[in-house]
Write a protein that holds these residues in place. Structure first.
Motif, PDB file in Angstrom:
ATOM      1  N   TYR A 196      11.423 -52.242 -24.951  1.00 40.91           N
ATOM      2  CA  TYR A 196      12.251 -53.137 -25.745  1.00 40.91           C
ATOM      3  C   TYR A 196      13.319 -53.758 -24.866  1.00 40.91           C
ATOM      4  O   TYR A 196      13.893 -53.099 -23.998  1.00 40.91           O
ATOM      5  N   ASN A 198      16.286 -54.773 -25.756  1.00 41.16           N
ATOM      6  CA  ASN A 198      17.602 -54.204 -26.059  1.00 41.16           C
ATOM      7  C   ASN A 198      17.504 -53.390 -27.343  1.00 41.16           C
ATOM      8  O   ASN A 198      16.453 -53.306 -27.976  1.00 41.16           O
ATOM      9  N   ASP A 199      18.633 -52.785 -27.731  1.00 37.06           N
ATOM     10  CA  ASP A 199      18.645 -51.927 -28.916  1.00 37.06           C
ATOM     11  C   ASP A 199      18.409 -52.703 -30.206  1.00 37.06           C
ATOM     12  O   ASP A 199      18.011 -52.118 -31.213  1.00 37.06           O
ATOM     13  N   GLU A 200      18.667 -53.994 -30.199  1.00 36.33           N
ATOM     14  CA  GLU A 200      18.505 -54.784 -31.418  1.00 36.33           C
ATOM     15  C   GLU A 200      17.066 -55.263 -31.631  1.00 36.33           C
ATOM     16  O   GLU A 200      16.742 -55.798 -32.697  1.00 36.33           O
ATOM     17  N   ARG A 219       7.568 -43.571 -29.230  1.00 38.29           N
ATOM     18  CA  ARG A 219       8.462 -43.923 -28.126  1.00 38.29           C
ATOM     19  C   ARG A 219       8.002 -43.304 -26.815  1.00 38.29           C
ATOM     20  O   ARG A 219       7.211 -42.362 -26.778  1.00 38.29           O
ATOM     21  N   ASN A 224      13.739 -48.249 -22.913  1.00 38.90           N
ATOM     22  CA  ASN A 224      15.044 -48.949 -22.863  1.00 38.90           C
ATOM     23  C   ASN A 224      15.825 -48.852 -24.160  1.00 38.90           C
ATOM     24  O   ASN A 224      16.856 -49.533 -24.300  1.00 38.90           O
ATOM     25  N   GLU A 225      15.394 -48.057 -25.098  1.00 36.72           N
ATOM     26  CA  GLU A 225      16.126 -47.871 -26.350  1.00 36.72           C
ATOM     27  C   GLU A 225      17.083 -46.699 -26.220  1.00 36.72           C
ATOM     28  O   GLU A 225      16.678 -45.605 -25.840  1.00 36.72           O
ATOM     29  N   THR A 226      18.336 -46.927 -26.552  1.00 35.92           N
ATOM     30  CA  THR A 226      19.311 -45.834 -26.532  1.00 35.92           C
ATOM     31  C   THR A 226      19.687 -45.375 -27.928  1.00 35.92           C
ATOM     32  O   THR A 226      20.273 -44.301 -28.104  1.00 35.92           O
ATOM     33  N   VAL A 227      19.367 -46.173 -28.926  1.00 38.03           N
ATOM     34  CA  VAL A 227      19.687 -45.809 -30.310  1.00 38.03           C
ATOM     35  C   VAL A 227      18.437 -45.273 -30.974  1.00 38.03           C
ATOM     36  O   VAL A 227      17.404 -45.943 -30.970  1.00 38.03           O
TER      37      VAL A 227
END
Length: 227
Positions: A196, A198-200, A219, A224-227
């Motif tokens: 991804y 970004n997180d959005e 996942r 690249n996801e932190t949330v």
């Protein structure tokens, strides 16, 4: 008794069986499948496991030479094993030729399963072609065994496809959603081991699917996801 009286008592039973057998042999020599309408034959060809087999029927006769071009299922599977770049180039040429000759304007299902050495440019172009042809079911799975740094950025038109109902994205694909996502018919979404931007990205993607019924996210450590 009335029915029995209508039979010819003088008829030889063995001669009767011989006549019936001759009629059956004559019927067996007729190619009844080829006489079916194109739409029916294309529907039959759609049950073959991959497009390669559908294209292979072109050698049967002149009637079948271009019949496969009307099949609304385009299924391209390259074996998920290490292959030489030369063989991968042949696979790319095959997909390009099929998409060039295909007469289908409404693709019911498009599946691309490939391995390393496939050029990202082609993957992007093939997906765009499927979207232009009103694809309903789209599955893309491209894994680069020895090129983990290679990530394919999906075309922006994917996120505004109004005909898409089922979407599966696997492995070395980059989910870079635009500000506006509009997938009004999407009911099933599978994201497996993709990356991804970004997180959005995920929330933006889901917000553009108003009738989503099934969601599966698998996942990986490098998504690249932190949330």
């Amino acid at each position: 008794m009335a029915y029995l009286n209508t039979l010819d008592s003088t008829e030889n039973p063995s001669q009767k069986r011989l006549t019936l057998s001759s009629e059956m042999d004559a019927g067996a020599s007729v190619d009844r499948i080829s006489s079916l309408p194109d739409s029916v034959l294309c529907h039959i060809l759609s049950f073959l496991p991959t497009t390669k087999y559908a294209v292979g029927t072109s050698i049967l006769s002149k009637r079948w030479k271009f019949l496969w071009t009307g099949v609304p299922y385009l299924l391209f599977d390259d074996d998920r094993v290490h292959k030489s770049p030369e063989r991968v180039r042949k696979f790319e040429q095959f997909v390009n030729k099929v998409l060039l000759l295909s007469t289908v304007q409404n693709i019911l299902k498009f599946r691309l399963c490939g391995n390393e050495f496939i050029e990202p440019f082609y993957v992007n172009a093939w997906i765009s072609t499927a979207i232009i042809r009103n694809v309903r079911v789209l599955k893309v799975q491209v894994f680069y065994y020895c090129r983990a740094d290679v990530v394919i950025e999906l075309p922006s038109c994917l996120f505004t496809c109004r005909t898409l109902e089922d979407l599966e994205l696997w492995d070395n694909l980059d989910i870079n959603t635009p500000n506006l996502v509009c997938l009004p018919r999407l009911k099933r979404l599978t994201l497996s081991d993709v990356q991804y931007r970004n997180d959005e990205s995920v929330s933006t993607l889901i917000s553009g699917c108003p009738i989503l019924e099934f969601l599966e996210i698998c996942r990986c450590s490098y998504d690249n996801e932190t949330v």
